[in-house]
Every structure is written in C-alpha cells, then in structure tokens.
Design a protein around this motif. Structure first.
Motif, PDB file in Angstrom:
ATOM      1  N   GLY A 256      -6.996   0.031  -1.931  1.00 49.51           N
ATOM      2  CA  GLY A 256      -7.341  -0.088  -3.390  1.00 49.51           C
ATOM      3  C   GLY A 256      -8.965   0.343  -3.471  1.00 49.51           C
TER       4      GLY A 256
ATOM      5  N   ASN B 274      -2.812  -6.048 -10.402  1.00 48.46           N
ATOM      6  CA  ASN B 274      -2.613  -4.997  -9.799  1.00 48.46           C
ATOM      7  C   ASN B 274      -0.839  -4.728  -9.828  1.00 48.46           C
ATOM      8  OD1 ASN B 274      -5.120  -4.574  -8.818  1.00 48.46           O
ATOM      9  ND2 ASN B 274      -4.676  -5.779  -6.908  1.00 48.46           N
TER      10      ASN B 274
ATOM     11  N   TYR C  48      -7.141   3.862  -9.490  1.00 47.52           N
ATOM     12  CA  TYR C  48      -8.129   2.685  -9.607  1.00 47.52           C
ATOM     13  C   TYR C  48      -8.524   2.739 -11.081  1.00 47.52           C
ATOM     14  CZ  TYR C  48      -7.822   4.001  -4.729  1.00 47.52           C
ATOM     15  OH  TYR C  48      -7.082   4.333  -3.440  1.00 47.52           O
TER      16      TYR C  48
ATOM     17  N   VAL D  26      -8.539  -2.809 -11.543  1.00 48.07           N
ATOM     18  CA  VAL D  26      -7.169  -3.028 -11.028  1.00 48.07           C
ATOM     19  C   VAL D  26      -6.623  -1.635 -10.260  1.00 48.07           C
ATOM     20  CG1 VAL D  26      -6.529  -4.567 -12.604  1.00 48.07           C
ATOM     21  CG2 VAL D  26      -6.434  -2.379 -13.360  1.00 48.07           C
ATOM     22  N   LYS D  27      -5.576  -1.781  -9.689  1.00 46.44           N
ATOM     23  CA  LYS D  27      -5.094  -0.348  -9.210  1.00 46.44           C
ATOM     24  C   LYS D  27      -3.584  -0.312  -9.328  1.00 46.44           C
ATOM     25  CE  LYS D  27      -4.261  -2.891  -4.570  1.00 46.44           C
ATOM     26  NZ  LYS D  27      -4.425  -2.743  -3.282  1.00 46.44           N
TER      27      LYS D  27
ATOM     28  N   CYS E 227       0.021  -8.514  -6.175  1.00 49.97           N
ATOM     29  CA  CYS E 227       0.466  -7.565  -6.919  1.00 49.97           C
ATOM     30  C   CYS E 227       1.810  -7.436  -7.521  1.00 49.97           C
ATOM     31  CB  CYS E 227       0.522  -6.229  -5.789  1.00 49.97           C
ATOM     32  SG  CYS E 227       0.663  -4.467  -6.328  1.00 49.97           S
TER      33      CYS E 227
END
Length: 432
Positions: free
Chosen positions: A3, A128, A258, A272-273, A341
């Motif tokens: 990440g 995420n 990202y 966030v990713k 996530c």
C-alpha cells in the motif's frame, strides 16, 4: 497488502511502499468478502473432446456442481434393461450459493458491473478495496482481469470508472494518484514497472504492515497514462505455454492504485488504495505437462495457493492464528483477506468435466472465503472535521479577530492621546 506510505509524486519518501496510515480512522464496519463465481464458455479443446457439463448455473446467485444426468431408460422387447452405468459413481449434485454467479454468456462488462463498479464508491468514502481472481490454470482469470483490446478486462474498466468518479468529485476534493505493479514469481517479488533481476524484499512492522522495499511508485494524471502503465507492466509479466494453457501466467500479479484526496472545505485528508490481483492458476503436473523449470514454477504456484487456501480456511473458522507468513503471496494478501479492506473474490471455473477436480476445489475455497469476516476502517489521516464544525471554528476566529482589532484600536487611541499630552507639555515649557 502492499500500500502507500508516501512515494514519489505523492509527497512521499522514496524507496518503500506500505499500507496507508490509519491515524485518525474513526469509523469501523464489519463485512464479508464478496464472492462472485464466473463460469467461462467451453474452449476449443473441450468442445472437440468428449465432455460433460459439470456446472449448471441456476440463476445469478446459485449454481449446481456435478448435476444429475438425465438417463433415458433402455427397453428390449418391452422390458426395461438395467443401466449399464450402474458402476459409475453417483453425481454430487452440490448446490452453491454466492453473492453473484456469472454464466458462460457473461461479458467482462457484466462481471465489472457485479464486482468492481460498486467498490469505487467505497474507495471514495475512504475504504481500502481489493479484488482478486482465483482458479485453476486455463479457468479464465487473466481474461477476466486483463482481457483483450476488443474485450477489455475488469482492471481496465475499473480504472476507467475510477477516473470518471474522480472527475465528478473535482469541485469538492483535490486528488493525487500513484500506481505500482509487482509479480510474485518462484516465491520472489519483482517490480513490473521497473524490471530488474534482483528481487525486492518484504518488510513488516506494526505501524505500516507489509512493505515492499524499493518498489517504484508512478504518479498518474489521466486514465490513459494509468492504462499505459498497466499495459507496460503486463508485457514484463512472466508467461510460458503449458499443455493446459498456451499463455499460462506463471506468476501472481498485484496492480495497486494509491489515491490521496483532500477535501477543499474541511482540509480532511484520506489516503486509500485499490488492489487488483491476478493470481496464477493452480495446476496438476499431469494436466499441464510441465517439466524442468515449468515444473518448478508450478510447484511454487501450488505452494503459495495452498498457503492461501490454508489462510482462507483459518479465517473462515475464526482461528486466532492465521499462517500468513507461509508464503510471499499470503504476506502480500494479508490486508485483503483479514485486514482493513473491502474485498471481492472472483472465482473462475470451467464448466467441463475435464477440469472436474479443479472446479470442485475452486468452488469449495470460494464458499469458504464467503464466510470470512473483515473489520474495515476509513483511512482518515488528519481527523474528521465536518463542515458545520469548520463554520463554527471560522466564526470563532472572526470573533477573536474583531476583539483584537477593537483592542488595537483602543491602544492606538490611547497612544495618540498620550502623544498629544506630551506635545502640550512641550509648548508650556517653551513659553517659560
């Protein structure tokens, strides 16, 4: 999952990429991994050989594995004869229910609509998100994730939708976007966007989770740039033909985006990713015909997927110990499987009895994954300042400014009066 710590183009420190900071995360939610099964059409080899369909799609939620066959009774001189297949094993007739089932006629666009389209809104809210394709060699994972120029996969469609969504938020937020692309090949991690024969090292700490040391992070401004980067990375991915698949992916590929977004009114920052993961296919050596290096590749693929299966089973059982460290793949997927996530698993299967055992195993793992509970947090870096709070703070600051201006005005008036008094005294002295 790999990440963002902070990287080139995102006001970041160069050399390592890690999970976004959870500082200030204030909202938690519990959710299951969303599991979608995709049944691909029969390929040419399956159509040319004798085969039986072992996956019957009932509707968009249910399928039956190894359904009962309709056997026509045989009569001789008016008397029904015994079934010649009485030694054949009974059909399993197993019913599986998932969040969504995409049948043979489903396009990549249809799969996108049921899997990744809705998670973009979650990404914009600060969560995420992760999507991974699972299944045996030749089950259609790479076609689902990458696709072709004529029929682009869900990674392309998701990136396109991401930029469309970002554009719609431009009035309210400022965005910075970076991407990375890695592969896990023979239990080594390589950068697909900055090819090198030297594998990258995984590092882990309590604050940032799993980091890929030295992973390059590329700043992106447009959807076209992002798709060009994805295309370049795919050219560097390890592929070799096997008997089971002419273009078999011999590595697990992890493409990550990202997103750093700052709200213009409140100055709130969210990092966030989005992870798009194309796993290599599980395979039997007899089916793939692998020898030498290909056999070694297959052994490492199966080892990492076995570790993944063990993690899925432990998570589904609610075990306190999850063996993430058994392979590089499960260390990288730690955040997606049991961490912070929102995760979608796309299980790819063939409907042919040629891949009977592989299909059965994939469906079993998919059913287990559907039971995994995730604890998800919004990634808010500098606190959640609402607009109403911002207005209140602004009003208080204005009030203080007025008070200071009034004090300054009184002070100036007093200084002027004192100055006038001094001048009068000076005039009186001059008279004497």
């Amino acid at each position: 999952m790999v990440g963002l710590q902070k990287g080139p183009g995102l006001g970041a420190k160069k050399g390592s990429v890690a999970a976004p900071s959870k500082t200030g995360s204030t909202q938690n939610m519990s959710a299951n991994i969303k599991v979608v099964v995709r049944v691909r059409p029969l390929n040419m080899k399956e159509m040319q050989s004798y085969n039986r369909i072992v996956v019957d799609v009932v509707d968009d939620k249910m399928l039956v594995f190894d359904p009962k066959e309709e056997t026509r009774p045989l009569f001789y001189q008016g008397v029904q004869q015994p079934n010649k297949n009485f030694l054949k094993r009974a059909n399993k007739e197993l019913k599986f229910v998932f969040d969504d089932v995409c049948g043979q006629e489903a396009s990549n666009q249809d799969v996108f609509e049921t899997t990744t389209k809705e998670i973009i809104s979650s990404l914009m809210e600060g969560y995420n998100c992760s999507v991974f394709a699972y299944g045996a060699t030749g089950a259609g994972k790479t076609f689902t994730m990458i696709g072709t120029q004529e029929n682009p996969g869900i990674t392309y469609l998701t990136m396109e939708h991401l930029f469309y969504t970002i554009y719609s938020f431009k009035k309210d937020r400022d965005f910075d976007i970076g991407v990375s692309y890695i592969e896990v090949y023979n239990e080594n991690v390589y950068d697909l966007l900055k090819p090198s024969s030297t594998p990258l090292q995984l590092r882990e700490d309590s604050k940032n989770g799993v980091m890929v040391a030295g992973l390059s992070l590329h700043s992106i401004k447009t959807a076209r740039e992002l798709l060009n980067v994805l295309e370049d990375g795919n050219k560097n991915r390890t592929q070799h033909p096997t008997d089971a698949n002419a273009e078999s992916s011999r590595s697990h590929a992890v493409f990550q985006v990202y997103v750093k977004m700052r709200y213009k009114i409140s100055s709130q920052l969210r990092m966030v990713k989005l992870s798009m993961i194309d796993l290599a296919g599980s395979e039997r050596a007899s089916a793939s015909g692998c020898k030498g290096d290909r056999f070694k590749e297959g052994a490492n693929i199966n080892k990492s997927l076995l570790s993944l299966g063990n993690c899925i089973n432990k998570l589904a059982d609610g075990s306190n110990y999850i063996p993430y460290r058994d392979s590089k793949l499960t260390r990288l997927l730690k955040d997606s499987l049991g961490g912070n996530c929102k995760t979608v698993m796309i299980a790819n299967v063939s409907p042919s009895n040629i891949t009977y055992e592989d299909t059965y195993n994939t469906l079993k793992y998919a059913a287990r994954a559907n039971k995994i509970q995730l604890s998800i947090k919004k990634n808010i870096v500098d606190g959640d300042i609402r607009a109403s709070q911002y207005v209140k703070i602004n009003e208080e600051l204005k009030k203080k400014i007025k008070e200071l201006e009034a004090k300054l005005s009184l002070s100036s008036l007093k200084t002027v009066k004192e100055s006038d008094g001094v001048k009068e005294k000076c005039k009186l002295i001059d008279l004497y």
